[in-house]
Design an enzyme around this catalytic site. Structure first.
Site, short mmCIF file in Angstrom:
data_model
loop_
_atom_site.label_atom_id
_atom_site.label_comp_id
_atom_site.label_asym_id
_atom_site.label_seq_id
_atom_site.Cartn_x
_atom_site.Cartn_y
_atom_site.Cartn_z
N ASN A 10 0.86 -1.19 0.00
CA ASN A 10 0.00 0.00 0.00
C ASN A 10 0.89 1.24 0.00
OD1 ASN A 10 -1.81 2.04 0.49
ND2 ASN A 10 -2.47 1.29 2.50
N LYS A 12 0.06 4.27 -0.21
CA LYS A 12 -0.58 5.43 0.44
C LYS A 12 -0.34 6.70 -0.38
CE LYS A 12 -0.29 3.00 4.82
NZ LYS A 12 -0.16 3.06 6.27
N HIS A 96 -9.61 0.73 4.64
CA HIS A 96 -8.33 0.92 5.33
C HIS A 96 -8.54 1.84 6.54
CE1 HIS A 96 -4.25 2.17 6.22
NE2 HIS A 96 -3.88 1.04 5.65
N GLU A 98 -6.98 4.26 7.63
CA GLU A 98 -6.82 5.70 7.36
C GLU A 98 -8.04 6.26 6.64
OE1 GLU A 98 -2.96 5.21 5.56
OE2 GLU A 98 -2.23 4.56 7.52
N GLU A 168 -5.23 -5.23 10.40
CA GLU A 168 -4.21 -4.21 10.63
C GLU A 168 -4.52 -3.49 11.94
OE1 GLU A 168 -2.22 -2.80 6.80
OE2 GLU A 168 -4.15 -1.80 6.82
N GLY A 174 2.51 2.23 10.87
CA GLY A 174 3.42 3.38 10.74
C GLY A 174 4.09 3.76 12.04
N SER A 214 3.60 -2.17 10.26
CA SER A 214 5.05 -2.18 10.44
C SER A 214 5.70 -3.50 10.05
CB SER A 214 5.42 -1.78 11.88
OG SER A 214 4.96 -0.47 12.17
N GLY A 235 2.97 -1.13 4.30
CA GLY A 235 2.99 0.30 3.95
C GLY A 235 4.41 0.74 3.65
P1 13P Z 1 3.07 0.37 7.67
O1 13P Z 1 3.64 -0.92 7.09
O2 13P Z 1 3.78 1.59 7.19
O3 13P Z 1 2.94 0.27 9.16
O4 13P Z 1 1.57 0.49 7.09
C1 13P Z 1 0.71 -0.58 7.20
C2 13P Z 1 -0.52 -0.28 6.41
O5 13P Z 1 -1.32 0.54 6.79
C3 13P Z 1 -0.71 -1.01 5.14
O6 13P Z 1 -1.99 -0.82 4.64
#
Ligand code: 13P
Length: 252
Positions: A10, A12, A96, A98, A168, A174, A214, A235
């Site tokens: 992803n 983002k 997601h 976010e 997740e 993140g 992560s 991510g």
């Molecule tokens: P990170 O791997 O940066 O923690 O993000 C995970 C994520 O939200 C994937 O959709």
């Protein structure tokens, strides 16, 4: 038979077009004729068509990070399912954390988006997960139950046959904090059991459940060795070809 793994990247709201092109080429080169895990990248909307072409004839599929609930019309800035399918996009992320937290996608909107994706042949990854506060107040399973129930209710196992789930935990996204393999496995086993109660055990046994939060080359193998962790949604570490390719290759 080897186990099915599905690894998503992803991206983002990151990368310029030249950076995205370089990442795409780097991934193609590194994965070469790799025949292991299925891989999907989720670039931002403006790069989707370029990435569909870049990964044409490769083992990497291209997905969108979101879609609109409506098919067309006066929805300025919206991107419809048909826009995505008409440029060759095959996958989409739904719900997601976010999107839920920053853009206000409610369980109801998430359910509508899932239905739109399914009705139009896009392969959805339904993302679920609890926040830090919810985990600390022992609400993890009730939150996941609500998210799964509201999205999956009313669909048949046949309609959901291509579905991918992604657990997740919001507190691990993140932040550099990863759920331990045992912590993640506990939740994944619960998710599979709950999905079985909604859609039957044969459906639940085959639906891939990715872990996200992560994930990096250093922790991927430990997570992916767990019996109910069938992949990763990555991510930050998906923004560099070497680390994303390493994660894909560690799934076997
Ligand atoms: P990170 O791997 O940066 O923690 O993000 C995970 C994520 O939200 C994937 O959709």
């Amino acid at each position: 038979m080897s186990r099915r793994y599905v690894i998503g990247g992803n991206w983002k709201m990151n990368l310029t077009l030249p950076e995205a092109q370089e990442l795409g080429s780097g991934l193609r080169n590194r994965l070469g004729s790799h025949r292991g895990a299925e891989a999907i990248v989720y670039p931002s909307f403006p790069y989707l068509q370029t990435m569909v072409k870049r990964f044409d004839d490769s083992r990497v599929a291209v997905g969108a990070q979101d879609l609109h609930t409506e098919q067309s019309g006066a929805y300025t800035s919206g991107v419809s399912v048909q826009m995505l399918t008409s440029i060759g996009v095959t996958h989409v992320l739904i719900g997601h954390s976010e999107r839920r937290a920053v853009f206000g996608d409610s369980d109801e909107i998430v359910a509508q988006k899932l239905s739109v994706a399914l009705a139009n042949g896009l392969i959805p990854t339904l993302c679920i997960g609890e926040t830090r506060e919810e985990r600390h107040s022992n609400e993890t399973f009730s939150v996941l139950e609500r998210q799964l129930n509201s999205a999956l209710r009313g669909h048949t196992p046949q309609a959901l046959s291509k579905l991918i789930l992604a657990y997740e935990p919001v507190w691990a996204i993140g932040t550099g904090l990863t759920a331990s393999p045992a912590q993640a496995q506990e939740v994944h086993a619960w998710v599979r059991g709950y999905v079985g109660s909604l859609l039957g055990s044969s459906f639940a046994s085959q639906v891939p459940i990715q872990y996200g939060g992560s994930v990096k080359p250093a922790n991927a193998a430990g997570l992916l060795s767990q019996p109910d962790i069938d992949g990763a949604l990555v991510g930050g570490a998906s923004l560099k070809a070497p680390s994303f390719a390493d994660i894909i290759k560690s799934a076997h």
